[in-house]
Design a protein around this motif. Structure first.
Motif, PDB file in Angstrom:
ATOM      1  N   PRO A  95       0.656  -1.289   0.010  1.00 15.51           N
ATOM      2  CA  PRO A  95       0.072  -0.015   0.034  1.00 15.51           C
ATOM      3  C   PRO A  95       0.788   1.156   0.098  1.00 15.51           C
ATOM      4  CG  PRO A  95      -0.938  -1.527   1.514  1.00 15.51           C
ATOM      5  CD  PRO A  95       0.369  -2.138   1.059  1.00 15.51           C
ATOM      6  N   ARG A  96       0.247   2.364  -0.509  1.00 13.53           N
ATOM      7  CA  ARG A  96       0.975   3.654  -0.725  1.00 13.53           C
ATOM      8  C   ARG A  96       0.601   4.480   0.505  1.00 13.53           C
ATOM      9  NH1 ARG A  96       2.311   4.542  -6.005  1.00 13.53           N
ATOM     10  NH2 ARG A  96       2.471   2.485  -7.033  1.00 13.53           N
ATOM     11  N   GLU A  97       1.321   5.632   0.507  1.00 15.44           N
ATOM     12  CA  GLU A  97       0.980   6.913   1.324  1.00 15.44           C
ATOM     13  C   GLU A  97      -0.203   7.329   0.848  1.00 15.44           C
ATOM     14  OE1 GLU A  97       2.146   6.937   4.610  1.00 15.44           O
ATOM     15  OE2 GLU A  97       3.571   5.413   4.464  1.00 15.44           O
ATOM     16  N   VAL A  98      -1.273   7.838   1.649  1.00 12.79           N
ATOM     17  CA  VAL A  98      -2.392   8.756   1.209  1.00 12.79           C
ATOM     18  C   VAL A  98      -1.899  10.063   0.582  1.00 12.79           C
ATOM     19  CG1 VAL A  98      -4.550   9.530   1.882  1.00 12.79           C
ATOM     20  CG2 VAL A  98      -4.097   7.445   2.794  1.00 12.79           C
ATOM     21  N   GLY A  99      -2.474  10.383  -0.495  1.00 12.26           N
ATOM     22  CA  GLY A  99      -2.307  11.474  -1.077  1.00 12.26           C
ATOM     23  C   GLY A  99      -1.644  11.587  -2.430  1.00 12.26           C
ATOM     24  N   TRP A 100      -1.157  12.521  -2.968  1.00  6.67           N
ATOM     25  CA  TRP A 100      -0.633  12.936  -4.114  1.00  6.67           C
ATOM     26  C   TRP A 100       0.775  12.157  -4.316  1.00  6.67           C
ATOM     27  CZ3 TRP A 100      -3.208  13.812  -8.620  1.00  6.67           C
ATOM     28  CH2 TRP A 100      -4.374  14.498  -8.476  1.00  6.67           C
ATOM     29  N   ALA A 101       1.345  11.581  -5.219  1.00  3.18           N
ATOM     30  CA  ALA A 101       2.440  11.085  -5.666  1.00  3.18           C
ATOM     31  C   ALA A 101       3.118  11.444  -7.068  1.00  3.18           C
ATOM     32  CB  ALA A 101       2.830   9.729  -5.271  1.00  3.18           C
ATOM     33  N   THR A 133      -0.132  10.363  -9.541  1.00  9.72           N
ATOM     34  CA  THR A 133      -1.313   9.266  -8.969  1.00  9.72           C
ATOM     35  C   THR A 133      -1.789   9.965  -7.656  1.00  9.72           C
ATOM     36  OG1 THR A 133       0.407   8.398  -7.400  1.00  9.72           O
ATOM     37  CG2 THR A 133       0.078   7.401  -9.597  1.00  9.72           C
ATOM     38  N   TYR A 134      -2.784   9.522  -7.369  1.00 11.14           N
ATOM     39  CA  TYR A 134      -3.451   9.907  -5.874  1.00 11.14           C
ATOM     40  C   TYR A 134      -4.106   8.652  -5.218  1.00 11.14           C
ATOM     41  CZ  TYR A 134      -6.251  12.536  -2.519  1.00 11.14           C
ATOM     42  OH  TYR A 134      -6.644  12.849  -1.355  1.00 11.14           O
ATOM     43  N   THR A 135      -3.720   8.539  -4.123  1.00  6.69           N
ATOM     44  CA  THR A 135      -4.291   7.455  -3.205  1.00  6.69           C
ATOM     45  C   THR A 135      -5.212   7.906  -2.235  1.00  6.69           C
ATOM     46  OG1 THR A 135      -2.188   6.213  -3.588  1.00  6.69           O
ATOM     47  CG2 THR A 135      -3.525   5.688  -1.766  1.00  6.69           C
ATOM     48  N   PHE A 136      -6.320   7.275  -2.343  1.00  2.00           N
ATOM     49  CA  PHE A 136      -7.512   7.719  -1.539  1.00  2.00           C
ATOM     50  C   PHE A 136      -7.399   7.177  -0.017  1.00  2.00           C
ATOM     51  CE2 PHE A 136      -8.975   7.936  -5.887  1.00  2.00           C
ATOM     52  CZ  PHE A 136      -9.633   9.408  -5.896  1.00  2.00           C
ATOM     53  N   ALA A 137      -7.801   7.783   0.983  1.00  2.27           N
ATOM     54  CA  ALA A 137      -7.942   7.257   2.508  1.00  2.27           C
ATOM     55  C   ALA A 137      -9.036   6.537   2.567  1.00  2.27           C
ATOM     56  CB  ALA A 137      -7.854   8.525   3.134  1.00  2.27           C
ATOM     57  N   THR A 138     -10.237   6.683   1.947  1.00  5.42           N
ATOM     58  CA  THR A 138     -11.192   5.989   2.185  1.00  5.42           C
ATOM     59  C   THR A 138     -11.178   4.320   1.610  1.00  5.42           C
ATOM     60  OG1 THR A 138     -12.839   7.897   2.388  1.00  5.42           O
ATOM     61  CG2 THR A 138     -13.918   5.898   1.840  1.00  5.42           C
ATOM     62  N   PRO A 139     -11.276   3.596   2.415  1.00  7.91           N
ATOM     63  CA  PRO A 139     -11.263   2.040   1.611  1.00  7.91           C
ATOM     64  C   PRO A 139     -12.313   1.625   0.592  1.00  7.91           C
ATOM     65  CG  PRO A 139     -11.021   1.926   3.858  1.00  7.91           C
ATOM     66  CD  PRO A 139     -11.531   3.417   3.629  1.00  7.91           C
ATOM     67  N   VAL A 140     -11.729   1.012  -0.587  1.00  7.41           N
ATOM     68  CA  VAL A 140     -12.830   0.639  -1.390  1.00  7.41           C
ATOM     69  C   VAL A 140     -12.689  -1.016  -1.530  1.00  7.41           C
ATOM     70  CG1 VAL A 140     -13.178   0.494  -3.968  1.00  7.41           C
ATOM     71  CG2 VAL A 140     -12.535   2.738  -2.961  1.00  7.41           C
ATOM     72  N   LEU A 141     -13.750  -1.527  -1.387  1.00  9.23           N
ATOM     73  CA  LEU A 141     -13.732  -3.208  -1.170  1.00  9.23           C
ATOM     74  C   LEU A 141     -12.830  -3.635  -0.282  1.00  9.23           C
ATOM     75  CD1 LEU A 141     -14.194  -3.823  -5.149  1.00  9.23           C
ATOM     76  CD2 LEU A 141     -15.796  -3.647  -3.353  1.00  9.23           C
ATOM     77  N   GLY A 142     -12.585  -2.856   1.064  1.00 11.01           N
ATOM     78  CA  GLY A 142     -11.539  -3.076   1.888  1.00 11.01           C
ATOM     79  C   GLY A 142     -10.095  -2.927   1.548  1.00 11.01           C
TER      80      GLY A 142
END
Length: 333
Positions: free
Chosen positions: A33-39, A90-99
Motif C-alpha cells: 500500500p501507498r501513502e495517502v495523497g498525491w505522488a 497518482t492519487y491514493t485515497f484514504a477511504t477504503p474501496v472493497l476493503g
C-alpha cells in the motif's frame, strides 16, 4: 513504502514488433500500500533492441505499402534506440474501496525513437518481383500515448495483494508508413493482479505481477494484435531501512495469433524473457518521502520480437509516512 514501478509505455511485440505493455513496468514492492495523497513518479527509460527475419519483414512491408499477400524473401535487420521520459502522477485515497486502498493515475510520455532498417527485401507475386536494398533510417521526437491506471491494494501482515486495470489512449506520434514511432496506433485494455511478500524485520521482499492485454484494431493498417500475457517480478533485501539491492525480471508471451498478419509470419506469436540487477534508496526530501531506483534488464529467448537490453531510472516523491505515536512514560521514584 513506494512501489518500484514506472507505468505502461511503448515496447516491442505483436504488430511490426510494437506492443502496448512495457515489460518491467512493475517491480519490487508493487503490491505494498501507498501513502495517502498525491505522488509523482518520474522514469527515464532507455532501450537498445534489434531484430531480423519476420519482424524486419513486417515493418518494411508496412511502411512500403506492399500487398500483404506477397511472398517475401528477406535478409534485413531492424535496430531501434529509444529514450523516454515517463511522468506518472497518482492519487491514493484514504477511504477504503472493497476493503482495499484505491490509487488512480495517468502516465504521459515524451521522448525520442531512432530506428534503422538495413538489408534486402524481395516481394514476389506471380509474374512480377520487386527488390529493395540499402538502408532506411527514421527518427521521431515528441509525445507518446496516454495511459490511465487504477489499482487496489490490500495488506495482511507480511502479505500484500493488488489488482489493476490500465489502457492505451492512442494520441501519440504515430504514422504507419514511418519506421520510428512513439505511439502504437491503436487502443488497448490491460488488467491483472499481483503479490508482494515484505518482512520489515528481515528486510526481505519479493513481488510478482501478472496481466493480460486485449488489443483493438489498428485502423491505419487493419491489423489486430493478439492477446498478450506478461509477468513482472522483483526480489530484494533492504540492507538498511533506506537501501535495497536485488534482482528483477519479466516474461512476455503472446497467447493468441494476430489478425491481418502477413501469411509468411504464420501465427506471429511473440515472446521474450529478461533478468537483471536493481538498487534502490529511500530518503526524506522537503518534508516528503523520496525514492530512487535503478534497474536494468538483459533480454533472451526472444521470438518474433526485437530484443536487447533496457534500463530504468525511477525517481518518486510522495507523502511521508506518519510519525510513530509517542509512547506514554510511567512515572517512577
Amino acid at each position: 513504502m513506494l512501489a518500484a514501478y514506472g507505468a505502461p509505455g511503448p515496447a516491442a511485440a505483436d504488430e511490426g514488433g510494437v506492443s502496448f505493455w512495457l515489460p518491467g513496468t512493475f517491480g519490487s514492492l508493487a503490491a505494498v500500500p501507498r501513502e495517502v495523497g498525491w505522488a509523482m513518479n518520474t522514469v527515464y527509460y532507455h532501450t537498445s533492441v534489434s531484430a531480423s527475419g519476420a519482424v524486419a519483414a513486417a515493418r518494411q512491408i508496412t511502411i512500403g505499402g506492399l500487398d500483404r499477400t506477397v511472398n517475401v524473401s528477406l535478409d534485413a535487420k531492424l535496430k531501434s534506440d529509444v529514450d523516454l521520459l515517463l511522468l506518472n502522477p497518482t492519487y491514493t485515497f484514504a477511504t477504503p474501496v472493497l476493503g482495499g486502498q484505491l490509487t488512480i493515475g495517468m502516465t504521459a510520455i515524451a521522448g525520442r525513437n531512432h530506428s534503422t532498417l538495413d538489408g534486402i527485401i524481395t516481394a514476389g507475386v506471380p509474374g512480377f518481383d520487386v527488390s529493395r536494398a540499402g538502408s532506411l533510417s527514421s527518427t521521431v521526437e515528441g509525445f507518446g500515448d496516454l495511459y490511465p491506471m487504477a489499482a487496489l491494494r490490500w495488506n495482511m501482515g507480511y502479505n500484500n495483494f493488488m489488482t489493476y486495470v490500465t489502457g492505451d489512449i492512442p494520441v501519440g506520434a504515430y504514422n504507419s508508413r514511418r519506421l520510428a514511432n512513439l505511439g502504437i496506433g491503436h487502443g488497448a485494455i490491460d488488467g491483472g493482479a499481483g503479490y508482494t511478500y515484505f518482512n520489515p524485520q528481515s528486510g526481505l521482499e519479493f513481488s510478482a505481477v501478472s496481466g493480460l492485454t486485449y488489443n483493438f484494431t489498428n485502423e491505419s493498417t487493419g491489423y489486430r494484435s493478439g492477446i498478450d500475457w506478461h509477468l513482472d517480478w522483483g526480489a530484494s533485501k533492504f540492507l538498511t531501512k533506506q537501501l535495497q539491492i536485488g534482482a528483477v525480471g519479466y516474461v512476455y508471451q503472446q497467447l493468441t495469433a494476430d489478425s491481418g498478419a502477413l501469411p509468411i509470419l504464420g501465427d506471429n506469436k511473440s515472446r521474450v524473457a529478461a533478468v537483471g540487477p536493481q538498487i534502490g534508496y529511500m530518503f526524506p526530501i522537503a518534508g516528503q518521502q523520496g525514492y530512487l531506483n535503478l534497474k536494468g534488464y538483459y533480454e533472451f529467448e526472444a521470438d518474433r520480437r526485437p530484443s536487447g537490453w533496457n534500463t530504468w531510472l525511477t525517481f518518486s516523491i510522495s507523502s511521508a509516512p506518519p510519525a510513530p505515536a509517542p509512547t506514554a512514560r510511567m512515572a517512577t521514584k
